[in-house]
Design a protein around this motif. Structure first.
Motif, PDB file in Angstrom:
ATOM      1  N   ARG A 293      31.139  14.829  26.673  1.00  6.73           N
ATOM      2  CA  ARG A 293      30.953  13.980  25.500  1.00  6.73           C
ATOM      3  C   ARG A 293      29.879  12.924  25.725  1.00  6.73           C
ATOM      4  NH1 ARG A 293      32.482   9.169  23.446  1.00  6.73           N
ATOM      5  NH2 ARG A 293      33.626   8.540  25.313  1.00  6.73           N
ATOM      6  N   ARG A 294      29.919  12.312  26.912  1.00  2.55           N
ATOM      7  CA  ARG A 294      29.001  11.206  27.198  1.00  2.55           C
ATOM      8  C   ARG A 294      27.611  11.682  27.637  1.00  2.55           C
ATOM      9  NH1 ARG A 294      31.109   6.030  29.444  1.00  2.55           N
ATOM     10  NH2 ARG A 294      33.210   5.684  28.647  1.00  2.55           N
ATOM     11  N   HIS A 295      27.584  12.703  28.468  1.00  2.00           N
ATOM     12  CA  HIS A 295      26.325  13.049  29.139  1.00  2.00           C
ATOM     13  C   HIS A 295      25.902  14.511  28.971  1.00  2.00           C
ATOM     14  CE1 HIS A 295      26.646   9.162  31.095  1.00  2.00           C
ATOM     15  NE2 HIS A 295      27.842   9.486  31.552  1.00  2.00           N
ATOM     16  N   GLY A 296      26.648  15.270  28.174  1.00  2.75           N
ATOM     17  CA  GLY A 296      26.344  16.687  28.028  1.00  2.75           C
ATOM     18  C   GLY A 296      24.953  16.945  27.452  1.00  2.75           C
ATOM     19  N   LEU A 297      24.629  16.299  26.326  1.00  4.82           N
ATOM     20  CA  LEU A 297      23.315  16.517  25.705  1.00  4.82           C
ATOM     21  C   LEU A 297      22.171  15.982  26.563  1.00  4.82           C
ATOM     22  CD1 LEU A 297      23.961  15.935  21.880  1.00  4.82           C
ATOM     23  CD2 LEU A 297      23.494  18.089  23.081  1.00  4.82           C
ATOM     24  N   PRO A 298      22.298  14.770  27.163  1.00  4.51           N
ATOM     25  CA  PRO A 298      21.230  14.335  28.064  1.00  4.51           C
ATOM     26  C   PRO A 298      21.004  15.281  29.249  1.00  4.51           C
ATOM     27  CG  PRO A 298      22.547  12.454  27.420  1.00  4.51           C
ATOM     28  CD  PRO A 298      23.245  13.668  26.884  1.00  4.51           C
ATOM     29  N   SER A 304      16.711  21.465  30.639  1.00  6.36           N
ATOM     30  CA  SER A 304      15.878  22.387  29.851  1.00  6.36           C
ATOM     31  C   SER A 304      14.404  21.997  29.914  1.00  6.36           C
ATOM     32  CB  SER A 304      16.354  22.434  28.404  1.00  6.36           C
ATOM     33  OG  SER A 304      16.261  21.158  27.795  1.00  6.36           O
ATOM     34  N   THR A 305      14.118  20.696  29.827  1.00  7.24           N
ATOM     35  CA  THR A 305      12.704  20.281  29.858  1.00  7.24           C
ATOM     36  C   THR A 305      12.090  20.540  31.221  1.00  7.24           C
ATOM     37  OG1 THR A 305      13.429  17.993  30.292  1.00  7.24           O
ATOM     38  CG2 THR A 305      12.885  18.563  28.028  1.00  7.24           C
ATOM     39  N   TRP A 306      12.847  20.317  32.298  1.00  2.39           N
ATOM     40  CA  TRP A 306      12.311  20.584  33.641  1.00  2.39           C
ATOM     41  C   TRP A 306      12.115  22.083  33.843  1.00  2.39           C
ATOM     42  CZ3 TRP A 306      14.210  17.021  38.186  1.00  2.39           C
ATOM     43  CH2 TRP A 306      13.272  17.038  39.207  1.00  2.39           C
ATOM     44  N   PHE A 307      13.067  22.897  33.353  1.00  4.38           N
ATOM     45  CA  PHE A 307      12.949  24.348  33.449  1.00  4.38           C
ATOM     46  C   PHE A 307      11.694  24.847  32.726  1.00  4.38           C
ATOM     47  CE2 PHE A 307      13.818  28.499  31.421  1.00  4.38           C
ATOM     48  CZ  PHE A 307      14.016  29.283  32.554  1.00  4.38           C
ATOM     49  N   LEU A 308      11.501  24.393  31.494  1.00  5.00           N
ATOM     50  CA  LEU A 308      10.362  24.855  30.693  1.00  5.00           C
ATOM     51  C   LEU A 308       9.047  24.342  31.272  1.00  5.00           C
ATOM     52  CD1 LEU A 308      12.046  24.212  27.248  1.00  5.00           C
ATOM     53  CD2 LEU A 308      11.477  26.460  28.173  1.00  5.00           C
ATOM     54  N   LEU A 309       9.041  23.096  31.721  1.00  3.24           N
ATOM     55  CA  LEU A 309       7.823  22.540  32.323  1.00  3.24           C
ATOM     56  C   LEU A 309       7.369  23.341  33.530  1.00  3.24           C
ATOM     57  CD1 LEU A 309       7.105  20.418  34.950  1.00  3.24           C
ATOM     58  CD2 LEU A 309       5.614  20.508  32.945  1.00  3.24           C
ATOM     59  N   ASP A 310       8.323  23.671  34.409  1.00  5.07           N
ATOM     60  CA  ASP A 310       7.942  24.351  35.647  1.00  5.07           C
ATOM     61  C   ASP A 310       7.521  25.802  35.424  1.00  5.07           C
ATOM     62  OD1 ASP A 310       8.162  22.143  37.177  1.00  5.07           O
ATOM     63  OD2 ASP A 310       9.743  22.875  38.505  1.00  5.07           O
ATOM     64  N   ILE A 311       8.004  26.428  34.351  1.00 10.09           N
ATOM     65  CA  ILE A 311       7.478  27.761  34.028  1.00 10.09           C
ATOM     66  C   ILE A 311       5.975  27.667  33.805  1.00 10.09           C
ATOM     67  CG2 ILE A 311       7.428  29.620  32.317  1.00 10.09           C
ATOM     68  CD1 ILE A 311      10.372  29.185  31.826  1.00 10.09           C
ATOM     69  N   GLY A 444      20.126  16.771  41.049  1.00  7.50           N
ATOM     70  CA  GLY A 444      19.980  18.052  41.730  1.00  7.50           C
ATOM     71  C   GLY A 444      20.076  19.231  40.780  1.00  7.50           C
ATOM     72  N   ILE A 445      20.998  19.150  39.812  1.00  7.05           N
ATOM     73  CA  ILE A 445      21.134  20.219  38.810  1.00  7.05           C
ATOM     74  C   ILE A 445      19.867  20.314  37.969  1.00  7.05           C
ATOM     75  CG2 ILE A 445      22.376  20.912  36.719  1.00  7.05           C
ATOM     76  CD1 ILE A 445      24.902  19.647  38.006  1.00  7.05           C
ATOM     77  N   SER A 446      19.349  19.171  37.545  1.00 11.19           N
ATOM     78  CA  SER A 446      18.123  19.153  36.730  1.00 11.19           C
ATOM     79  C   SER A 446      16.947  19.723  37.515  1.00 11.19           C
ATOM     80  CB  SER A 446      17.814  17.721  36.282  1.00 11.19           C
ATOM     81  OG  SER A 446      18.879  17.172  35.547  1.00 11.19           O
ATOM     82  N   ALA A 447      16.831  19.291  38.783  1.00 16.64           N
ATOM     83  CA  ALA A 447      15.727  19.764  39.619  1.00 16.64           C
ATOM     84  C   ALA A 447      15.846  21.261  39.907  1.00 16.64           C
ATOM     85  CB  ALA A 447      15.698  18.978  40.930  1.00 16.64           C
ATOM     86  N   VAL A 496       8.368  24.322  22.967  1.00 12.48           N
ATOM     87  CA  VAL A 496       9.833  24.209  23.019  1.00 12.48           C
ATOM     88  C   VAL A 496      10.228  23.036  23.924  1.00 12.48           C
ATOM     89  CG1 VAL A 496      11.989  25.368  23.664  1.00 12.48           C
ATOM     90  CG2 VAL A 496      10.158  26.660  22.544  1.00 12.48           C
ATOM     91  N   GLY A 497       9.487  22.856  25.033  1.00 17.45           N
ATOM     92  CA  GLY A 497       9.733  21.709  25.916  1.00 17.45           C
ATOM     93  C   GLY A 497       9.581  20.391  25.178  1.00 17.45           C
ATOM     94  N   MET A 498       8.592  20.315  24.303  1.00 17.13           N
ATOM     95  CA  MET A 498       8.381  19.110  23.494  1.00 17.13           C
ATOM     96  C   MET A 498       9.589  18.859  22.590  1.00 17.13           C
ATOM     97  SD  MET A 498       5.106  18.219  21.066  1.00 17.13           S
ATOM     98  CE  MET A 498       5.465  19.508  19.855  1.00 17.13           C
ATOM     99  N   LEU A 499      10.135  19.915  21.991  1.00 15.41           N
ATOM    100  CA  LEU A 499      11.302  19.763  21.125  1.00 15.41           C
ATOM    101  C   LEU A 499      12.538  19.325  21.918  1.00 15.41           C
ATOM    102  CD1 LEU A 499      10.959  22.923  18.810  1.00 15.41           C
ATOM    103  CD2 LEU A 499      10.193  20.575  18.349  1.00 15.41           C
ATOM    104  N   MET A 500      12.735  19.899  23.101  1.00 16.15           N
ATOM    105  CA  MET A 500      13.910  19.565  23.909  1.00 16.15           C
ATOM    106  C   MET A 500      13.845  18.136  24.445  1.00 16.15           C
ATOM    107  SD  MET A 500      15.716  22.222  23.564  1.00 16.15           S
ATOM    108  CE  MET A 500      17.060  21.947  24.717  1.00 16.15           C
ATOM    109  N   THR A 501      12.650  17.557  24.477  1.00 20.58           N
ATOM    110  CA  THR A 501      12.495  16.169  24.925  1.00 20.58           C
ATOM    111  C   THR A 501      13.307  15.210  24.058  1.00 20.58           C
ATOM    112  OG1 THR A 501      10.302  16.599  25.858  1.00 20.58           O
ATOM    113  CG2 THR A 501      10.787  14.314  25.285  1.00 20.58           C
ATOM    114  N   PHE A 502      13.562  15.575  22.799  1.00 21.06           N
ATOM    115  CA  PHE A 502      14.316  14.697  21.899  1.00 21.06           C
ATOM    116  C   PHE A 502      15.774  14.547  22.316  1.00 21.06           C
ATOM    117  CE2 PHE A 502      10.624  15.716  19.324  1.00 21.06           C
ATOM    118  CZ  PHE A 502      10.353  14.492  18.703  1.00 21.06           C
TER     119      PHE A 502
END
Length: 533
Positions: A293-298, A304-311, A444-447, A496-502
């Motif tokens: 509830r608190r941190h799921g979307l962030p 997602s943004t790190w995944f798309l960026l690194d592709i 670590g999960i994000s990275a 898509v990375g730009m959209l997920m930044t929101f």
């Protein structure tokens, strides 16, 4: 809970003036990232040399090259190790403390850097197997450095310049990449001078001197030096006050540690400190409904943004070879001997780092606490999308000899806005927005999501970018969708990375406890401060 109820020792960190310990922490953590970048990217400097040494074919018109499956393993095994290290050491950093785990990762990096250069035997299979084994564990150590360095720097920094400090740690990557190129230049020049040899087209066997087998080993092993040099200073750093106070719940120790660091008297009111409790309902775990509830979307936003960026970021090698060939930085392989080819590749990497990579990182450092994380990341993805499409749609136009200068400029701008954009901010934000007890884990999960994207970018698109015409594919590769279509796909990924930044919250100018909601979990301020000269 109001900001004035934040633990005093943490509030003192947030409002502390920028001083020597901040810069010391940047250097100590940054040297880890310097080493990370050197170790990850130095392999690209020597892969062509490895092909010449171990996969030479008598009578071939061109020097030997690594077979596709071997090239994928040598280049990708460290990325796989990095992904595992980010997940494991990120979790361990929250369980055992940042400082304890920090030393483990550094030792792994030193030992495995040396071991990579000492790969056993002289048969292709033996050398490549041991090289991949040690580079995997090197990657694990490198992976651990991501969440730990980011978390330590965020927890040490004041809130006014926290973004710049974390970004400065990450920006040391640029210097690490550049250092790899410089080391390759120095040692290839020495070997070329000491062991002169003819070019491949004149003498295919003699163009690769036996001593060249030492060259690639030295380049890989030099990566152990900066990590070894900073080990002592890492071990002298105290545990971060936020971990000690909020996770270990030892407020007295946190106060003592930060009194020394800040050179300010911080007096813990022990009777009150012992009564500090946390609401069990708020002491939620990573897999709880409350965390979701608190941190799921962030968390979805940062992963997602790190995944798309690194592709997109790691697929730059799709057209890097075209760039280097177009401007004459790397001539045809048959026109050089083995050591001179290493020199040319090292020069190309150094120039790209100097002109594009390093400036992009430091633009982020300069502007992140002025513009904010969100604006820089959105801007970066936007311009990466624009420039990727500008390369992709008229690709047939750009590859004509008369148009190559424009191609180089647009390529450089794409790289620049990756670094003055999401390549830096995706590292900064996950170290700021999650609770202390889960901060290292979530980073670590994000990275790790980013490294999964890197694997897709570096290898999935390497196959996808092959020509549709089977007669024009690189040796050993099946037909793909072509470079043009691959670049269009990468442009879409950037969009898509730009959209997920929101989904990613802005963290500029706020305390870590305010961002993570931990002020809601802390009972009351238990520390009073008074100045000390």
């Amino acid at each position: 809970m109001a900001d004035n109820q934040q633990l005093g020792v943490l509030k003192a960190l947030d409002v502390a003036k920028t001083q020597l310990y901040h810069f010391t922490a940047i250097v100590i953590a940054g040297m880890g990232f310097f080493t990370d970048a050197y170790d990850l990217f130095c392999i690209s400097l020597v892969t062509k040399l490895l092909g010449r040494i171990y996969y030479h074919k008598n009578g071939a018109a061109k020097p030997g090259t690594l077979p596709p499956e071997v090239a994928a393993a040598v280049n990708g095994v460290a990325l796989c190790g990095t992904l595992m290290g980010q997940l494991f050491f990120g979790w361990l950093g929250d369980k055992l403390g940042r400082k304890k785990v920090y030393g483990i990762t550094l030792i792994m990096m030193v030992v495995c850097s040396v071991a990579s250069g000492l790969s056993f035997g002289n048969s292709p299979k033996g050398v490549m197997t041991t090289l991949c084994f040690f580079r995997f564990w090197l990657g694990v150590g490198i992976g651990g450095d991501y969440p730990l360095s980011a978390t330590i720097m965020s927890e040490y920094a004041n809130k006014k310049t926290r973004g710049a400090f974390i970004a400065a740690v990450f920006a040391m990557q640029g210097f690490g990449i550049m250092a790899g190129g410089i080391v390759a230049l120095i040692f290839s020049s020495i070997f070329d001078h000491q062991f002169p040899s003819p070019i491949y087209s004149v003498d295919p066997v003699g163009s690769t001197v036996p001593q060249a087998d030492y060259l690639w080993r030295i380049i890989l092993m030099v990566g152990a030096l900066p990590a070894a040099m900073t080990y002592y200073w890492r071990m002298k750093m105290p545990e971060t006050a936020r971990y000690t106070a909020l996770v270990a719940k030892n407020i007295k120790q946190a106060t003592q540690d930060m009194s020394k660091v800040l050179q300010v008297d911080l007096e813990a009111e022990e009777e009150i400190a012992e009564k500090v409790v946390q609401d069990p309902k708020l002491n939620y775990g990573l897999f709880s409904k409350e965390f979701l509830r608190r941190h799921g979307l962030p968390l979805l936003g940062t992963t997602s943004t790190w995944f798309l960026l690194d592709i997109a970021f790691y697929s730059q090698n799709l057209f890097q070879k075209d760039i280097f060939s177009a401007i004459g930085w790397i001539p045809g392989a048959a026109t050089m001997n083995a050591t001179h080819e290493v020199f040319k590749i090292g020069r190309a990497q150094t120039l790209i780092a100097l002109c594009s990579t390093v400036p992009g990182y430091w633009f982020t450092v300069a502007f992140i606490d002025i513009m904010g994380r969100f604006a820089i990341q959105l801007m970066g993805f936007f311009f990466m999308t624009v420039f990727m499409f500008a390369i992709a749609f008229p690709y047939d136009h750009w590859i004509k000899p008369d148009n190559r200068i424009g191609f180089v400029i647009i390529y450089s701008l794409t790289f620049f806005f990756a670094n003055f954009g999401p390549n830096a901010t995706t590292f900064v934000v996950p170290a700021e927005i999650f609770p202390a007890r889960l901060r290292s884990t979530c980073h670590g999960i994000s990275a790790a999501a980013g490294k999964a994207g890197a694997i897709v970018g570096a290898f999935g698109f390497l196959y996808a970018a092959q020509s549709k015409d089977k007669t024009k594919t690189d040796a050993g590769y099946p037909p793909g969708i072509g470079v043009k279509n691959s670049l269009i796909m990468l442009g879409v990924i950037n969009f898509v990375g730009m959209l997920m930044t929101f989904l990613v919250p802005e963290s500029k100018g706020k305390s870590l406890e305010e961002l993570s909601g931990e002020n809601d979990e802390t009972a009351s301020s238990v520390v009073s401060t008074s100045g000390r000269n």
